[in-house]
Design an enzyme around this catalytic site. Structure first.
Site, PDB file in Angstrom:
ATOM      1  N   LYS A   1       3.725  -6.058  11.767  1.00  0.00           N
ATOM      2  CA  LYS A   1       2.931  -6.497  10.623  1.00  0.00           C
ATOM      3  C   LYS A   1       3.193  -7.941  10.215  1.00  0.00           C
ATOM      4  O   LYS A   1       4.333  -8.439  10.006  1.00  0.00           O
ATOM      5  CB  LYS A   1       3.290  -5.508   9.498  1.00  0.00           C
ATOM      6  CG  LYS A   1       2.580  -5.804   8.262  1.00  0.00           C
ATOM      7  CD  LYS A   1       1.706  -4.515   7.809  1.00  0.00           C
ATOM      8  CE  LYS A   1       1.333  -4.714   6.298  1.00  0.00           C
ATOM      9  NZ  LYS A   1       1.014  -3.358   5.845  1.00  0.00           N
TER      10      LYS A   1
ATOM     11  N   ARG B   1      -0.786   5.024  18.987  1.00  0.00           N
ATOM     12  CA  ARG B   1       0.073   5.947  19.814  1.00  0.00           C
ATOM     13  C   ARG B   1       0.524   4.970  20.916  1.00  0.00           C
ATOM     14  O   ARG B   1      -0.431   4.604  21.557  1.00  0.00           O
ATOM     15  CB  ARG B   1      -0.705   7.123  20.488  1.00  0.00           C
ATOM     16  CG  ARG B   1      -1.007   8.151  19.200  1.00  0.00           C
ATOM     17  CD  ARG B   1      -1.715   9.604  19.690  1.00  0.00           C
ATOM     18  NE  ARG B   1      -0.371  10.319  20.169  1.00  0.00           N
ATOM     19  CZ  ARG B   1      -0.575  11.157  20.925  1.00  0.00           C
ATOM     20  NH1 ARG B   1      -2.053  11.399  21.690  1.00  0.00           N
ATOM     21  NH2 ARG B   1       0.363  11.920  21.528  1.00  0.00           N
TER      22      ARG B   1
ATOM     23  N   ARG C   1       0.758  -1.336   0.133  1.00  0.00           N
ATOM     24  CA  ARG C   1      -0.095   0.170   0.062  1.00  0.00           C
ATOM     25  C   ARG C   1       0.774   1.360   0.111  1.00  0.00           C
ATOM     26  O   ARG C   1       2.047   1.264   0.260  1.00  0.00           O
ATOM     27  CB  ARG C   1      -1.020   0.037   1.183  1.00  0.00           C
ATOM     28  CG  ARG C   1      -2.047  -0.787   1.038  1.00  0.00           C
ATOM     29  CD  ARG C   1      -2.908  -0.645   2.492  1.00  0.00           C
ATOM     30  NE  ARG C   1      -3.621   0.547   2.604  1.00  0.00           N
ATOM     31  CZ  ARG C   1      -3.452   1.350   3.486  1.00  0.00           C
ATOM     32  NH1 ARG C   1      -2.698   1.024   4.663  1.00  0.00           N
ATOM     33  NH2 ARG C   1      -4.009   2.353   3.759  1.00  0.00           N
TER      34      ARG C   1
HETATM   35  C1  BTN Z   1       0.567  -3.679   2.308  1.00  0.00           C
HETATM   36  O1  BTN Z   1       1.276  -2.990   2.138  1.00  0.00           O
HETATM   37  O2  BTN Z   1       0.003  -4.069   3.504  1.00  0.00           O
HETATM   38  C2  BTN Z   1      -0.147  -4.568   1.179  1.00  0.00           C
HETATM   39  C3  BTN Z   1       0.771  -5.703   0.959  1.00  0.00           C
HETATM   40  C4  BTN Z   1       0.084  -6.587  -0.195  1.00  0.00           C
HETATM   41  C5  BTN Z   1       1.071  -7.491  -0.850  1.00  0.00           C
HETATM   42  C6  BTN Z   1       0.435  -8.540  -1.819  1.00  0.00           C
HETATM   43  S1  BTN Z   1       1.705  -9.773  -2.109  1.00  0.00           S
HETATM   44  C7  BTN Z   1       0.244 -10.269  -3.327  1.00  0.00           C
HETATM   45  C8  BTN Z   1      -0.267  -9.109  -4.058  1.00  0.00           C
HETATM   46  N1  BTN Z   1       0.828  -8.866  -5.143  1.00  0.00           N
HETATM   47  C9  BTN Z   1       1.561  -7.585  -4.959  1.00  0.00           C
HETATM   48  O3  BTN Z   1       2.301  -7.276  -5.597  1.00  0.00           O
HETATM   49  N2  BTN Z   1       1.093  -6.938  -3.857  1.00  0.00           N
HETATM   50  C10 BTN Z   1       0.164  -8.043  -3.069  1.00  0.00           C
END
Ligand code: BTN
Length: 330
Positions: free
Chosen positions: A191, A328, A126
């Site tokens: 995460k 926070r 993201r």
């Molecule tokens: C995030 O940043 O939280 C989202 C991550 C999403 C990763 C997945 S892996 C499979 C799919 N292909 C990608 O290029 N991204 C998503």
């Protein structure tokens, strides 16, 4: 940096965990022993370690479970397999999301098209971030679903998918994972998994969603250095308990496909009580960061449109539609 087809084949061959001599491998792959040695050296650059013993040969230093389409399909839950249209398993590609977006542009795809890969060379996260995707260690999947609704009805989709990922993790025995709005899956504040939803509009009332899911299962130390946020993986959480990437892939496919179908007919509303149970932010002080600006408040759950309810210092409840939540720390 990518693995060649021969290197991937060699890895499949060695995944039996047995010793193989250089001579035997050279014969099997119809190349010189020097080439075999070079392939092994290159595989090591991807975090795959080998154990060489004089007189015996080379084997994998630790077992590796490669993805197996047959196994994944066999383990799908009966209620979910009806929603699967096609499963493409690839060794290496830039991004599973990009794969489905491009495939859909060249031939209109049906609901329930799924792509899973051992490795992504340009995995997307993201907010323009990279998603670190080393070979055969984690899970990278994307799902395609067509919606005959206005774009507004899709605003809660990524939250619903986050919930589906939580259900899949629970079904493999994980407990204590949480959701951070809009769709981060955390464990102990770090995460564990992320979701990237990309929506394309064909007409005003027809949209195609590609839902990408990345789960950290067994992140290699080498690759982990590139991650720019606190992270964890299933191996660290389940330490002693054995777990299978193929089993988790089946669970994920089952849960996400069922969720996509349920979301299409009912939206997020019936899922709100479940979201509440996983909500990492509920009643906590949070900072919402959106571009260069940020605001503070107390998180009060989510709306049926997937907005975050934020109680501000004036006592009003604002509805936040985009941004990133920072919990926070006291
Ligand atoms: C995030 O940043 O939280 C989202 C991550 C999403 C990763 C997945 S892996 C499979 C799919 N292909 C990608 O290029 N991204 C998503």
């Amino acid at each position: 940096m990518e693995l060649t087809t021969t290197e991937i084949k060699l890895l499949h061959y060695l995944s039996d965990g047995q010793f193989h001599s250089g001579k035997q491998l050279a014969l099997e792959f119809d190349v010189s022993r020097t080439s075999i040695w070079n392939y092994l050296k290159n595989l090591e650059k991807f975090g795959i370690d080998f154990h060489a013993v004089k007189g015996k040969g080379t084997r994998l230093a630790k077992p590796i479970e490669l993805l197996n389409k047959q196994l994944i399909l066999e383990r799908l839950t009966p209620g979910a397999s009806i929603f699967l249209n096609q499963l493409d398993l690839l060794n290496s590609l830039p991004s599973t999301n990009k794969y489905l977006v491009q495939k859909n542009q060249s031939q209109k795809l049906e609901n329930g098209m799924v792509c899973i890969a051992e490795m992504q060379t340009s995995g997307k996260g993201r907010l323009g971030r990279d998603w670190i995707s080393p070979f055969a260690q984690n899970l990278y999947l994307s799902f395609l679903w067509n919606f005959k609704t206005g774009i507004g009805a899709l605003s809660g989709l990524s939250l619903a998918c986050g919930l589906a990922v939580c259900h899949a993790l629970k079904n493999i025995g994980l407990e204590g994972h949480e959701l951070k709005w809009p769709n981060d899956i955390l464990f102990g504040g770090k995460k564990l998994a992320g979701i990237l939803v990309e929506i394309q509009g064909e007409s005003q009332d027809e949209y195609t969603a590609v839902v990408g899911v990345g789960i950290n299962c067994n992140m290699t130390a080498q690759e982990a250095k590139k991650i720019e946020q606190p992270w964890t993986d299933i191996k660290a959480i389940m330490s002693e308990k054995p777990f299978s990437r193929n089993a988790l892939a089946s669970e994920l496919i089952s849960q996400v496909l069922k969720m996509l179908s349920a979301f299409e007919s009912e939206g997020l509303k019936p899922l709100l009580p479940q979201w509440d149970k996983y909500d990492a932010c509920k009643d906590k002080e949070v900072r919402i960061i959106s571009g260069a600006s940020s605001c503070l408040g107390v998180a009060k759950g989510v709306t049926e449109l997937g907005e975050l309810k934020l109680l501000n210092s004036r006592g009003d409840v604002e509805r936040i539609t985009s941004g990133e939540v920072s919990l926070r720390l006291e």
